[in-house]
Design a protein around this motif. Structure first.
Motif, PDB file in Angstrom:
ATOM      1  N   VAL A   2      24.345  12.236  21.875  1.00 34.74           N
ATOM      2  CA  VAL A   2      25.858  12.507  20.670  1.00 34.74           C
ATOM      3  C   VAL A   2      24.426  13.832  19.818  1.00 34.74           C
ATOM      4  O   VAL A   2      23.788  13.108  18.626  1.00 34.74           O
ATOM      5  CB  VAL A   2      26.136  12.013  20.249  1.00 34.74           C
ATOM      6  N   ASP A   3      25.125  14.948  19.249  1.00 40.61           N
ATOM      7  CA  ASP A   3      23.535  15.802  18.728  1.00 40.61           C
ATOM      8  C   ASP A   3      23.976  15.776  17.192  1.00 40.61           C
ATOM      9  O   ASP A   3      25.359  15.400  16.448  1.00 40.61           O
ATOM     10  CB  ASP A   3      23.870  17.482  18.374  1.00 40.61           C
ATOM     11  N   HIS A   6      24.879  17.683  14.121  1.00 36.43           N
ATOM     12  CA  HIS A   6      26.275  18.308  14.200  1.00 36.43           C
ATOM     13  C   HIS A   6      26.968  18.671  12.355  1.00 36.43           C
ATOM     14  O   HIS A   6      27.334  17.596  11.965  1.00 36.43           O
ATOM     15  CB  HIS A   6      27.322  18.776  15.079  1.00 36.43           C
ATOM     16  N   GLU A  27      20.639  10.719  20.489  1.00 36.26           N
ATOM     17  CA  GLU A  27      20.793  12.257  20.887  1.00 36.26           C
ATOM     18  C   GLU A  27      20.691  12.183  22.242  1.00 36.26           C
ATOM     19  O   GLU A  27      20.699  11.977  22.883  1.00 36.26           O
ATOM     20  CB  GLU A  27      19.386  12.576  19.887  1.00 36.26           C
ATOM     21  N   ALA A  33      25.754  18.250  26.252  1.00 39.60           N
ATOM     22  CA  ALA A  33      26.127  18.621  25.351  1.00 39.60           C
ATOM     23  C   ALA A  33      27.753  17.506  25.545  1.00 39.60           C
ATOM     24  O   ALA A  33      28.484  17.558  24.588  1.00 39.60           O
ATOM     25  CB  ALA A  33      27.141  19.706  25.052  1.00 39.60           C
ATOM     26  N   THR A  36      28.536  15.346  23.041  1.00 41.38           N
ATOM     27  CA  THR A  36      28.804  15.610  21.636  1.00 41.38           C
ATOM     28  C   THR A  36      30.175  16.598  21.853  1.00 41.38           C
ATOM     29  O   THR A  36      30.988  16.569  21.060  1.00 41.38           O
ATOM     30  CB  THR A  36      27.606  16.859  21.047  1.00 41.38           C
ATOM     31  N   ILE A 198      26.418  21.010  21.124  1.00 40.77           N
ATOM     32  CA  ILE A 198      24.878  21.050  20.404  1.00 40.77           C
ATOM     33  C   ILE A 198      24.987  22.213  19.265  1.00 40.77           C
ATOM     34  O   ILE A 198      24.623  23.344  19.678  1.00 40.77           O
ATOM     35  CB  ILE A 198      24.023  20.767  21.486  1.00 40.77           C
TER      36      ILE A 198
END
Length: 289
Positions: A2-3, A6, A27, A33, A36, A198
């Protein structure tokens, strides 16, 4: 992964875990992505003038990495890594475990971790464990076929099971169809989902958002978000009671009750929230951005 930076959900993040040993706190690695996208559907912030609104915009996101992509484009993981990620999540307070992944041989380590999360999570009330049904247009496979999990199939733009057909109902996405079968509990939209990406050029698109998230990987976090709404109103519910509410308030779009395509129906966030709203309170809609 996960970004963690964000703009549309970073205020909702809690400490995560990288079970792969890469040590990057969950991350993304490279430009993948997927996680994300999933996070935004569940819990992107609302009323902030940015991007999208997650189903449960005040829920918290605990990023757990259980795989990474190698330079050849293959996923690298193993049963112990996945089991450790599941265990870390419920042992560190995760109320809902969204699993937008599946496949592989049955594993005692993974099954045990899922069973323990369902049994011991949330101080014995059980963590809600949700799995994507899969996108192979076939009967649901492991681990989504386990009875202890809530299995989510994907609906298309016409409120039917997503099928591999090149037409408007299926978003002209002929290359995938939602898995189905007696393991399916509920369904949720899985075509043309707009979500977080992302930040910058590293994700699936060049911006911070992605307009074409699809698959049961997108359907599952929608249901996870609704489960989050339910527990936000009544955190004393057991995992089994949350599942009952999701099933009992779903829209029976095919008619005739349970079916192997949509389960008990397409999830209905409004009806689910109404089912646990205290007497005297009124819930009104607010999509937000």
């Amino acid at each position: 992964g996960v970004d963690l930076t964000h703009e549309d959900y970073k205020s909702n993040l809690v400490a995560g875990y990288d079970a792969t040993g890469l040590g990057n706190k969950g991350e993304p690695v490279g430009d993948d992505a997927h996680g994300t996208n999933v996070s935004g559907l569940m819990a992107a912030s609302t009323n902030n003038g940015r991007g999208v609104a997650g189903v449960c915009p005040q829920c918290r996101i605990m990023p757990i990495r259980v795989a990474y992509g190698d330079k050849y484009g293959y996923w690298v993981t193993d049963d112990v890594t996945i089991a450790n990620g599941i265990a870390w999540a419920y042992q560190n307070g995760a109320s809902i475990l969204n699993n937008s992944w599946g496949g592989g041989l049955e594993s005692t380590a993974i099954t045990t971790a899922i069973t323990n999360a369902k049994s011991f999570g949330r101080n014995g009330k059980g963590s809600v464990v949700i799995f994507a049904a899969g996108n192979n247009n076939m009967t649901v496979t492991y681990p989504a076929k386990l009875e202890s999990v809530i299995t989510v199939s994907a609906s298309n733009l016409c409120d039917q099971r997503k099928q591999p057909v090149n037409d408007v109902c299926n978003g002209n996405e002929y290359w995938w169809g939602s898995n189905y079968g007696s393991s399916v509990d509920v369904s949720a939209p899985g075509v043309w989902l707009y979500s977080t990406d992302i930040i910058g050029a590293a994700g699936y698109d060049t911006g911070n958002y992605f307009a074409e998230m699809n698959g049961t990987s997108g359907s599952a976090p929608i249901v996870s978000g609704v489960a989050g709404l339910i527990l936000s109103l009544n955190p004393n519910l057991t995992a089994a009671e949350v599942q009952d509410i999701l099933q009992n308030t779903a829209d029976d779009v095919n008619g005739g009750g349970y079916d192997v395509d949509m389960g008990y129906g397409r999830v209905n966030a409004y009806q689910a929230v109404q089912a646990v709203t205290p007497s005297g309170f009124t819930i009104s809609g607010n999509a937000g951005v």
